[in-house]
Design a protein around this motif. Structure first.
Motif, PDB file in Angstrom:
ATOM      1  N   GLU A 139       0.766  -1.056   0.005  1.00  0.00           N
ATOM      2  CA  GLU A 139       0.106  -0.091   0.087  1.00  0.00           C
ATOM      3  C   GLU A 139       0.844   1.295  -0.026  1.00  0.00           C
ATOM      4  O   GLU A 139       0.409   2.330  -0.766  1.00  0.00           O
ATOM      5  N   VAL A 140       1.926   1.166   0.598  1.00  0.00           N
ATOM      6  CA  VAL A 140       2.870   2.540   1.064  1.00  0.00           C
ATOM      7  C   VAL A 140       3.582   2.620  -0.315  1.00  0.00           C
ATOM      8  O   VAL A 140       3.721   3.553  -1.081  1.00  0.00           O
ATOM      9  N   VAL A 141       4.010   1.561  -1.029  1.00  0.00           N
ATOM     10  CA  VAL A 141       4.843   1.598  -2.314  1.00  0.00           C
ATOM     11  C   VAL A 141       3.852   2.058  -3.367  1.00  0.00           C
ATOM     12  O   VAL A 141       4.404   2.914  -4.124  1.00  0.00           O
ATOM     13  N   ASP A 142       2.788   1.401  -3.487  1.00  0.00           N
ATOM     14  CA  ASP A 142       1.817   1.817  -4.440  1.00  0.00           C
ATOM     15  C   ASP A 142       1.325   3.300  -4.468  1.00  0.00           C
ATOM     16  O   ASP A 142       0.771   3.942  -5.316  1.00  0.00           O
ATOM     17  N   ALA A 143       1.362   3.973  -3.272  1.00  0.00           N
ATOM     18  CA  ALA A 143       1.060   5.328  -3.037  1.00  0.00           C
ATOM     19  C   ALA A 143       2.142   6.390  -4.167  1.00  0.00           C
ATOM     20  O   ALA A 143       1.851   7.446  -4.328  1.00  0.00           O
ATOM     21  N   TYR A 144       3.011   5.737  -4.482  1.00  0.00           N
ATOM     22  CA  TYR A 144       4.236   6.539  -5.304  1.00  0.00           C
ATOM     23  C   TYR A 144       4.243   6.176  -6.655  1.00  0.00           C
ATOM     24  O   TYR A 144       4.477   4.722  -6.924  1.00  0.00           O
ATOM     25  N   GLU A 145       4.057   6.710  -7.597  1.00  0.00           N
ATOM     26  CA  GLU A 145       3.846   6.569  -9.039  1.00  0.00           C
ATOM     27  C   GLU A 145       5.073   6.031  -9.523  1.00  0.00           C
ATOM     28  O   GLU A 145       6.106   6.828  -9.452  1.00  0.00           O
ATOM     29  N   GLY A 146       5.364   4.672  -9.853  1.00  0.00           N
ATOM     30  CA  GLY A 146       6.554   4.272 -10.573  1.00  0.00           C
ATOM     31  C   GLY A 146       7.640   3.541  -9.616  1.00  0.00           C
ATOM     32  O   GLY A 146       8.648   2.821  -9.967  1.00  0.00           O
TER      33      GLY A 146
END
Length: 652
Positions: A139-146
């Motif tokens: 969830e945290v990683v997906d909050a940042y595009e790319g």
């Protein structure tokens, strides 16, 4: 009769002498048996007439058994403390910085601890994050595009950390912990580097929410020698782990799938020992060597990282949904009001209203009560009559005390106008707390600085007066943030003072609760606009554009050459021989010291493409001066000439 072959070991000596920074051949006596690569050994050094420590880098055989070679004296331990990947990294770092590989290895390989080594089994079981931890990290990683693609493809990125609290965890710590968890789930190790112990504790707290303790190897100067050696041995194992530590952790000998650095603009990431390499540069070299993913995470963007983004070396990664601090700039009209003093009315009212609901942060530039005093008549800075150091006051009505020698100045007189009256020229954290305590009756005032460290404050009404970098975390975030002394901070004679101030202010603003006001007092111009719009990359690009015509870092690399006048002249002549133009050199100028003979220093500016040639030429000059001085004057060799590359703030 053909000569019999014999085994030889090529050994890297653990020596500070620059002329010994190469591999030496030693014969391996049969009684030592099979000697593994990377182990510690003791070998004779004939020039010194003693036995020294070293590391076995290569094992070979030769047919010329008649060649006179000294024998390896003993194997200290069978543990391979210098794997081939660590030696290659140390060699690359040393060559880039015109230093010695042994100086680099001294930063990462701890002293041997026999009991720890005997208890070490090197068979740690792989740790896999729980499904819940993996989901939370995703969830945290997906909050940042790319960001997910960068991790999966072992790419390189500059990540803008959004100042959000994930429970009690700061946003930047959540990013690093989540990225490390993703890599560990894929069976790869991670190296996470932070500037100081406060950041380290906050990152460890974020990791502990996702991973068990056995998955984490801590590299920390606060550790005891056995603890540090135990962590180092853990990083040698095949089982993946997460290395967390300060600047030297960037050398940790794990097979890294990810190297990430938080707040690369912090000067604490610059090594203070030879060869003085910044962890940011080591991470670049390591990524090139190992092909790992590389992340530079920060609230701000340094000019060094922005240059890499502009060249396409790093990908610019930002949050899909940018929730930014609400920055309020004080107007010139407010600051001109007689009642404004240090804090304009808008900031004062905002702080007073917020203090009734929870903690309010007030950032100041310096600790103490009144760090500096001036003459009340002519405003000349007050100096100590004994040593010339600056005078300051520890509290209201106190006798002035020298900041250098600590002597009291009871009978001070101005050297310019003979006045005996002093005036407070600046307000430190304690004086600011004293003034705000009277302005906010009934509100608790907390001082947080180097003398009064505070890690966390409760979600209760309070005024927290903190120096830059010493701001404690507040439960739920601060209800308001006031950034004082901005004009004074920007007056520092530092090439990077603008981006440094932006970093200090942004890190403080990131501690605010969602929607809480952040007041920047008395500052306008580009740096204020960058904070208000949270557009740090634009400010970094503008700084780069200004420095490029002047060939100032990071638009160009800069080396500092210091030594005797003759030694510096010979080193500069060597640079001319490799084609460096004369106008690339600034100086030499005298160095103020009592050294005999007198020393001078010069700055050398050069393009990145010439870095290999310049570093090799300067290193050759250091070795030549060391050899000559050792032959003529014994052990003065090491001070004949010193070289330091990649100066961040050139100053002659």
């Amino acid at each position: 009769m053909e000569n019999e072959s014999r085994r030889i070991a090529r050994v890297l000596l653990d020596s500070p002498l620059p002329q010994l920074d190469r591999l030496f051949d030693y014969a391996l006596p049969p009684e030592l048996g099979d000697v593994p690569l990377g182990v510690r050994v003791k070998v004779p050094l004939r020039s010194a007439g003693r036995v020294v420590d070293g590391y076995v880098v290569e094992i070979d055989s030769e047919d010329d058994a008649d060649r006179p070679l000294s024998e390896v004296d003993s194997v200290v331990s069978d543990v391979c403390v210098l794997p081939e990947r660590l030696h290659r990294l140390a060699r690359r770092v040393a060559d880039r910085a015109a230093g010695s590989a042994s100086d680099v290895l001294r930063l990462v390989i701890p002293k041997r601890q026999v009991r720890v080594e005997k208890a070490w089994t090197a068979d740690s079981a792989p740790v896999e994050p729980s499904p819940a931890a993996q989901m939370k990290a995703r969830e945290v990683v997906d909050a940042y595009e790319g960001l997910e693609a960068v991790l999966a493809e072992h790419g390189r990125a500059a990540v803008e950390a959004i100042p959000l609290l994930h429970g009690d965890v700061q946003g930047w710590a959540a990013i690093l912990a989540a990225s490390a968890t993703r890599m560990l789930a894929a069976g790869e190790s991670t190296v996470l580097v932070v500037p100081d112990h406060r950041d380290l504790d906050r990152l460890l707290a974020a990791l502990e929410e996702l991973l068990p303790a056995e998955a984490i190897a801590r590299f920390d100067s606060r550790q005891t020698n056995p603890e540090r050696y135990r962590s180092f041995l853990r990083s040698l194992e095949d089982a993946p782990c997460i290395v967390v530590g300060n600047r030297s952790a960037v050398y940790a000998p794990v097979r890294a799938g990810l190297v990430a650095i938080w707040d690369d603009g912090d000067p604490l990431l610059g090594e203070q020992l030879a060869p003085y390499v910044n962890a940011r540069d080591v991470a670049l070299l390591r990524q090139e060597q190992e092909g790992s993913a590389l992340l530079y995470v920060g609230h701000t963007r340094t000019t060094d990282v922005e240059r890499l983004v502009a060249h396409g070396w790093l990908v610019d990664v930002r949050a899909a949904r940018r929730v930014l601090p609400r920055v309020v700039l004080s107007t010139p009209q407010e600051m001109d009001q007689p009642t404004a003093q240090r804090m304009p009315s808008s900031a004062f009212l905002s702080a007073r209203n917020a203090a009734g609901e929870g903690p309010v942060l007030v950032q100041v530039s310096r600790p103490g009560f009144a760090p500096s005093l001036v003459c009340a008549e002519c405003r000349t800075p007050a100096r100590c009559a004994q040593c010339g150091g600056p005078l300051g006051a520890k509290h209201r009505g106190a006798v002035p005390v020298c900041g250098w020698c600590g002597r009291g100045a009871r009978a001070w007189a101005c050297t310019s106008c003979s006045s005996t009256q002093l005036r407070l020229a600046s307000s430190g954290s304690e004086r600011t707390a004293d003034e705000l305590g009277r302005a906010f009756p009934g509100v608790r005032v907390i001082v947080a600085d180097s003398a009064h460290p505070v890690e966390r404050v409760a979600d209760k009404p309070a005024l927290v007066v903190a120096t830059r970098g010493a701001e404690p975390l507040a439960e739920g975030g601060y209800r308001a943030v006031v950034l004082l002394d901005g004009p004074r901070m920007l007056q520092a004679p530092d090439l990077r003072i603008g981006e440094s101030c932006l970093r200090w202010w942004s890190n403080a603003a990131a501690l605010a609760a969602p929607g809480a006001p952040v007041h920047l007092v008395g500052v306008d111009g580009g740096v204020a606009r960058a904070l208000a719009t949270w557009n740090h990359s634009s400010y970094a690009r503008a700084e780069l554009a200004e420095r490029a015509p002047l060939h100032m870092p990071p638009a160009a690399r800069v080396a500092l050459v210091e030594g005797t006048q003759a030694a510096v002249a010979r080193a500069l002549d060597g640079l001319t021989e490799i084609g460096l133009p004369r106008d690339a050199v600034l100086g030499p100028v005298p160095v103020e010291s009592d050294d005999v003979p007198a020393r001078v220093r010069a700055l050398v500016r050069f393009e990145y493409g010439a870095g290999t040639r310049v570093a090799a030429a300067l290193r050759a000059a250091v070795v030549a001066e060391a050899v000559a001085a050792r032959r003529g004057k014994g052990r003065t060799a090491r001070i004949a000439l010193t070289v330091r590359l990649d100066i961040l703030d050139p100053e002659l």
